[in-house]
Design a protein around this motif. Structure first.
Motif, mmCIF file in Angstrom:
data_model
loop_
_atom_site.group_PDB
_atom_site.id
_atom_site.type_symbol
_atom_site.label_atom_id
_atom_site.label_comp_id
_atom_site.label_asym_id
_atom_site.label_seq_id
_atom_site.Cartn_x
_atom_site.Cartn_y
_atom_site.Cartn_z
ATOM 1 N N PRO A 230 -18.121 52.646 5.122
ATOM 2 C CA PRO A 230 -16.675 52.473 4.704
ATOM 3 C C PRO A 230 -16.451 51.300 4.126
ATOM 4 O O PRO A 230 -15.477 51.185 3.188
ATOM 5 C CB PRO A 230 -16.317 52.369 6.284
ATOM 6 C CG PRO A 230 -17.119 53.267 6.980
ATOM 7 C CD PRO A 230 -18.549 52.956 6.456
ATOM 8 N N ASP A 231 -17.142 50.376 4.211
ATOM 9 C CA ASP A 231 -16.727 48.940 3.529
ATOM 10 C C ASP A 231 -16.906 48.927 2.033
ATOM 11 O O ASP A 231 -16.531 48.302 1.183
ATOM 12 C CB ASP A 231 -17.511 47.904 4.205
ATOM 13 C CG ASP A 231 -16.871 46.563 3.649
ATOM 14 O OD1 ASP A 231 -15.486 46.381 4.157
ATOM 15 O OD2 ASP A 231 -17.316 45.496 3.299
ATOM 16 N N ASP A 232 -17.844 50.007 1.406
ATOM 17 C CA ASP A 232 -18.126 50.228 0.052
ATOM 18 C C ASP A 232 -17.096 50.562 -0.556
ATOM 19 O O ASP A 232 -16.758 50.351 -1.537
ATOM 20 C CB ASP A 232 -19.245 51.002 0.026
ATOM 21 C CG ASP A 232 -20.626 50.793 0.373
ATOM 22 O OD1 ASP A 232 -20.996 49.506 0.037
ATOM 23 O OD2 ASP A 232 -21.387 51.498 0.924
ATOM 24 N N VAL A 233 -16.047 51.616 0.132
ATOM 25 C CA VAL A 233 -14.839 51.980 -0.470
ATOM 26 C C VAL A 233 -14.074 50.971 -0.106
ATOM 27 O O VAL A 233 -13.203 50.551 -1.283
ATOM 28 C CB VAL A 233 -14.831 53.300 0.493
ATOM 29 C CG1 VAL A 233 -13.425 53.956 -0.274
ATOM 30 C CG2 VAL A 233 -15.811 54.405 0.441
ATOM 31 N N ALA A 234 -13.930 50.483 0.753
ATOM 32 C CA ALA A 234 -12.987 49.148 1.052
ATOM 33 C C ALA A 234 -12.938 48.338 0.199
ATOM 34 O O ALA A 234 -11.797 47.692 -0.452
ATOM 35 C CB ALA A 234 -12.797 48.736 2.536
ATOM 36 N N ALA A 235 -13.958 47.816 -0.244
ATOM 37 C CA ALA A 235 -14.025 46.812 -1.640
ATOM 38 C C ALA A 235 -13.560 47.271 -2.780
ATOM 39 O O ALA A 235 -13.095 46.518 -3.443
ATOM 40 C CB ALA A 235 -15.641 46.462 -1.591
ATOM 41 N N ALA A 236 -13.682 48.484 -3.099
ATOM 42 C CA ALA A 236 -13.192 49.161 -4.428
ATOM 43 C C ALA A 236 -11.433 48.992 -4.272
ATOM 44 O O ALA A 236 -10.924 48.979 -5.045
ATOM 45 C CB ALA A 236 -13.727 50.659 -4.639
ATOM 46 N N VAL A 237 -11.102 49.631 -2.941
ATOM 47 C CA VAL A 237 -9.827 49.508 -2.885
ATOM 48 C C VAL A 237 -9.159 48.435 -2.859
ATOM 49 O O VAL A 237 -8.175 47.960 -3.477
ATOM 50 C CB VAL A 237 -9.363 50.371 -1.373
ATOM 51 C CG1 VAL A 237 -7.739 50.158 -0.882
ATOM 52 C CG2 VAL A 237 -9.777 51.608 -1.311
ATOM 53 N N GLU A 238 -9.927 47.259 -2.293
ATOM 54 C CA GLU A 238 -9.176 46.060 -2.440
ATOM 55 C C GLU A 238 -9.274 45.426 -3.749
ATOM 56 O O GLU A 238 -8.175 44.716 -4.099
ATOM 57 C CB GLU A 238 -10.087 44.843 -1.633
ATOM 58 C CG GLU A 238 -9.732 43.438 -1.515
ATOM 59 C CD GLU A 238 -10.972 42.627 -0.800
ATOM 60 O OE1 GLU A 238 -10.240 41.521 -0.487
ATOM 61 O OE2 GLU A 238 -11.941 42.930 -0.740
ATOM 62 N N PHE A 239 -10.182 45.796 -4.639
ATOM 63 C CA PHE A 239 -10.102 45.090 -6.023
ATOM 64 C C PHE A 239 -8.752 46.080 -6.771
ATOM 65 O O PHE A 239 -8.001 45.306 -7.497
ATOM 66 C CB PHE A 239 -11.023 45.278 -6.689
ATOM 67 C CG PHE A 239 -11.024 45.411 -8.202
ATOM 68 C CD1 PHE A 239 -10.990 44.379 -8.834
ATOM 69 C CD2 PHE A 239 -11.104 46.690 -9.035
ATOM 70 C CE1 PHE A 239 -10.811 44.115 -9.947
ATOM 71 C CE2 PHE A 239 -11.092 46.373 -10.422
ATOM 72 C CZ PHE A 239 -10.863 45.130 -10.960
ATOM 73 N N LEU A 240 -8.559 47.383 -6.475
ATOM 74 C CA LEU A 240 -7.541 47.990 -7.333
ATOM 75 C C LEU A 240 -6.133 47.365 -6.732
ATOM 76 O O LEU A 240 -5.131 47.707 -7.315
ATOM 77 C CB LEU A 240 -7.734 49.384 -6.853
ATOM 78 C CG LEU A 240 -8.961 50.274 -7.641
ATOM 79 C CD1 LEU A 240 -9.037 51.610 -7.134
ATOM 80 C CD2 LEU A 240 -8.541 50.010 -9.191
ATOM 81 N N THR A 241 -6.204 46.898 -5.413
ATOM 82 C CA THR A 241 -4.744 46.318 -5.093
ATOM 83 C C THR A 241 -4.569 44.987 -5.460
ATOM 84 O O THR A 241 -3.668 44.253 -5.255
ATOM 85 C CB THR A 241 -4.884 46.323 -3.457
ATOM 86 O OG1 THR A 241 -5.830 45.250 -2.917
ATOM 87 C CG2 THR A 241 -4.883 47.641 -2.921
ATOM 88 N N SER A 242 -5.562 44.229 -6.238
ATOM 89 C CA SER A 242 -5.522 42.845 -6.698
ATOM 90 C C SER A 242 -4.605 42.689 -7.934
ATOM 91 O O SER A 242 -4.425 43.587 -8.776
ATOM 92 C CB SER A 242 -6.812 42.341 -6.769
ATOM 93 O OG SER A 242 -7.293 43.015 -7.909
ATOM 94 N N ALA A 243 -4.320 41.466 -8.041
ATOM 95 C CA ALA A 243 -3.453 40.947 -9.383
ATOM 96 C C ALA A 243 -4.395 41.501 -10.623
ATOM 97 O O ALA A 243 -3.986 41.759 -11.735
ATOM 98 C CB ALA A 243 -3.133 39.694 -9.356
ATOM 99 N N SER A 244 -5.946 41.186 -10.433
ATOM 100 C CA SER A 244 -6.846 41.235 -11.357
ATOM 101 C C SER A 244 -6.828 42.883 -11.904
ATOM 102 O O SER A 244 -7.288 42.918 -12.869
ATOM 103 C CB SER A 244 -8.333 40.781 -10.899
ATOM 104 O OG SER A 244 -8.241 39.594 -10.651
#
Length: 263
Positions: A230-244
């Motif tokens: 699950p954290d593999d997906v969560a890491a991608a989600v976290e990036f997409l929510t970022s200002a970057s």
């Protein structure tokens, strides 16, 4: 045109996670809390809500977690939940739509010509219509504040030939891509981005045990040599929510270890 606001510039930014009490949704909630967000999550099973709340508040400030039992098929319940979040904390800057339902019969999706209409409607209500209602409830306020990140949790089953999922699940997850395109178009230039992550075979309660025939077959197809977490997906989600990720809009990010490689 409103000037985009970085979530870093916000004081304790707010994220809503649907289906946030287990699997990918819970991993996303943990990630966002670790990044300094206040997180409001829900699912429709009360015992899961209580377990997730206890787990998260044992590691993070209790005041930074809202966890409630909400049936995503109930428009009034969603509206009430979002109103609670806004009244207590303010306008969310992130919405992660992770709630999902994939009915099985003895571990299999069942034949297309045997899908009951009630089941079809129920799957779309959870996986697609629920995401639409959440967006209707949250996105206009995001646009007004000049910043918003929407991330849909789709599926590899909607990207290529489905191997395990049934027609209702595949159709609902494919529909998220169309919903994302519509939102990208409608909220262009208003600081709101809408993207989708498409997980492959991820080890969650829904896909366990790890040595099941379906998982063994999936492992043989995955170049990365392992099943996803699950954290593999969560890491991608976290990036997409970022200002970057502000210039990434309308994308589908495949998180499948190389099982599916788009052209």
């Amino acid at each position: 045109m409103a000037t985009p606001i970085s979530p870093i510039a916000l004081i304790s930014p707010i994220a809503i996670v649907t289906g946030g009490t287990s699997g990918i949704g819970l991993a996303c909630a943990r990630r966002m809390l670790s990044s300094g967000y206040r997180v409001a999550l829900f699912s429709q099973q009360n015992y899961r809500v209580e377990e997730a709340k206890a787990q998260l508040t044992s590691h993070f400030d209790r005041d930074n977690v809202i966890a409630e039992t909400v049936d995503i098929r109930n428009v009034g319940a969603i509206t009430s939940f979002v109103r609670t979040v806004i009244d207590r904390w303010g306008t969310p800057s992130v919405l992660i739509c992770s709630a999902g339902y994939s009915p099985k019969r003895n571990g299999a999706p069942g034949r297309f010509d045997e899908i009951p209409l009630e089941e079809w409607n129920d799957v779309l209500s959870v996986n697609l219509t629920g995401a639409m209602v959440c967006c209707q409830t949250v996105v206009p306020a995001m646009a007004s504040q000049g910043f918003g990140r929407i991330v849909f949790v789709g599926s590899v089953a909607a990207r290529t030939m489905p191997r395990i999922a049934g027609a209702s699940y595949v159709a609902s997850k494919a529909g998220l891509a169309g919903l994302a395109r519509t939102l990208v178009n409608e909220y262009a230039g208003r600081g709101v981005t809408v993207n989708t992550v498409a997980p492959g075979r991820i080890l969650t309660e829904m896909t366990m045990p790890s040595d099941s025939p379906a998982n063994r077959a999936a492992l043989a197809r995955i170049p990365a040599g392992r099943l996803g977490q699950p954290d593999d997906v969560a890491a991608a989600v976290e990036f997409l929510t970022s200002a970057s990720a502000g210039f990434i809009n309308g994308a589908i990010l495949d998180v499948n270890g190389g099982e599916f490689l788009p052209a």
